[in-house]
Design a protein around this motif. Structure first.
Motif, short mmCIF file in Angstrom:
data_model
loop_
_atom_site.label_atom_id
_atom_site.label_comp_id
_atom_site.label_asym_id
_atom_site.label_seq_id
_atom_site.Cartn_x
_atom_site.Cartn_y
_atom_site.Cartn_z
N ILE A 13 0.85 -1.19 0.00
CA ILE A 13 0.00 0.00 0.00
C ILE A 13 0.89 1.24 0.00
O ILE A 13 1.94 1.27 0.65
N HIS A 14 0.50 2.23 -0.77
CA HIS A 14 1.17 3.54 -0.75
C HIS A 14 0.48 4.40 0.31
O HIS A 14 -0.76 4.46 0.36
N ILE A 15 1.27 5.07 1.13
CA ILE A 15 0.75 5.94 2.17
C ILE A 15 1.48 7.27 2.11
O ILE A 15 2.72 7.30 2.05
N SER A 34 -1.67 2.70 18.29
CA SER A 34 -2.42 3.87 17.80
C SER A 34 -3.36 3.51 16.65
O SER A 34 -4.37 4.18 16.45
N TRP A 35 -3.07 2.44 15.92
CA TRP A 35 -3.86 2.10 14.73
C TRP A 35 -4.22 0.62 14.60
O TRP A 35 -5.08 0.26 13.82
N PHE A 36 -3.57 -0.25 15.38
CA PHE A 36 -3.67 -1.68 15.14
C PHE A 36 -4.16 -2.48 16.35
O PHE A 36 -5.09 -3.27 16.23
N ASN A 139 -6.50 0.38 7.21
CA ASN A 139 -6.73 1.12 8.45
C ASN A 139 -5.54 2.04 8.75
O ASN A 139 -5.72 3.19 9.16
N LEU A 140 -4.34 1.54 8.55
CA LEU A 140 -3.13 2.34 8.77
C LEU A 140 -3.13 3.55 7.83
O LEU A 140 -2.86 4.67 8.27
N LYS A 141 -3.45 3.36 6.57
CA LYS A 141 -3.50 4.47 5.61
C LYS A 141 -4.55 5.49 6.03
O LYS A 141 -4.28 6.70 6.04
N SER A 142 -5.72 5.02 6.40
CA SER A 142 -6.79 5.91 6.85
C SER A 142 -6.36 6.72 8.07
O SER A 142 -6.59 7.93 8.14
N ILE A 148 -8.51 8.84 10.81
CA ILE A 148 -9.71 8.04 11.03
C ILE A 148 -9.33 6.58 11.20
O ILE A 148 -8.61 6.02 10.38
N LEU A 149 -9.83 5.96 12.28
CA LEU A 149 -9.65 4.52 12.48
C LEU A 149 -10.90 3.81 11.97
O LEU A 149 -12.02 4.21 12.28
#
Length: 170
Positions: A13-15, A34-36, A139-142, A148-149
């Motif tokens: 994924i590109h972020i 924080s995200w996972f 989710n990480l990209k968002s 936003i999670l």
């Protein structure tokens, strides 16, 4: 072109962020929760490391998710402090994270390998983890790009018997 097999899969994924920020998201307790994860414990020589300290090879981890009573335990196999992490996962598997600066964004690649070839592992590890990592990378990209999670943290999904296979935001 690489041949697809049941032994491994790769998700990319590109972020739009920095290499440093993505490494922090994977390599610290503060970042990974924080995200996972609901919680994470990283131990070095049997003692907890500081929540903002980077993981190192031979550190061990215990991970706890929202909406799942189980936990994942493993070992950090490699970590270079900037753009590469490899850890044991799902029993005998390895997960490798590489982070590369590209022209317009950072490319994050995740490969899960050494997947056993029995039917249960094909379903639970190849299918289950492949779907899971797809969601978690989105989710990480968002989270990074929009704050936003997407994962469910307020509704208890555990009573649903197949929650991990049916809910897209587990």
């Amino acid at each position: 072109m690489k041949k697809l097999s049941w032994e491994a899969f790769t998700k990319r994924i590109h972020i739009k962020t920095s290499v440093e920020k993505l490494y922090w998201c994977w390599a610290t307790k503060e970042g990974i929760t924080s995200w996972f994860l609901k919680d994470a414990e990283f131990l070095r020589n049997g003692a907890p490391i500081n929540k903002s300290e980077f993981i190192q090879p031979e550190d061990t981890y215990t991970w706890f998710w929202h909406n799942w009573d189980g936990q994942e335990e493993g070992v950090i196999l490699e970590a270079n402090g900037k753009d590469f992490i490899k850890f044991s996962f799902a029993g005998s598997c390895d997960v490798t994270i590489t982070i590369e600066q590209k022209e317009q964004a950072v490319l994050l690649s995740l490969t899960q390998a050494k997947i056993p070839q029995d039917e249960k592992s094909k379903l639970e590890i190849f299918y289950g983890c492949s779907n899971g990592w797809t969601f978690w990378l989105a989710n990480l990209k968002s989270y990074i790009e929009h704050g936003i999670l997407l994962n469910e943290t307020e509704i208890d999904l555990r009573p649903f018997g197949l929650a991990g296979y049916e809910f897209v935001n587990m």
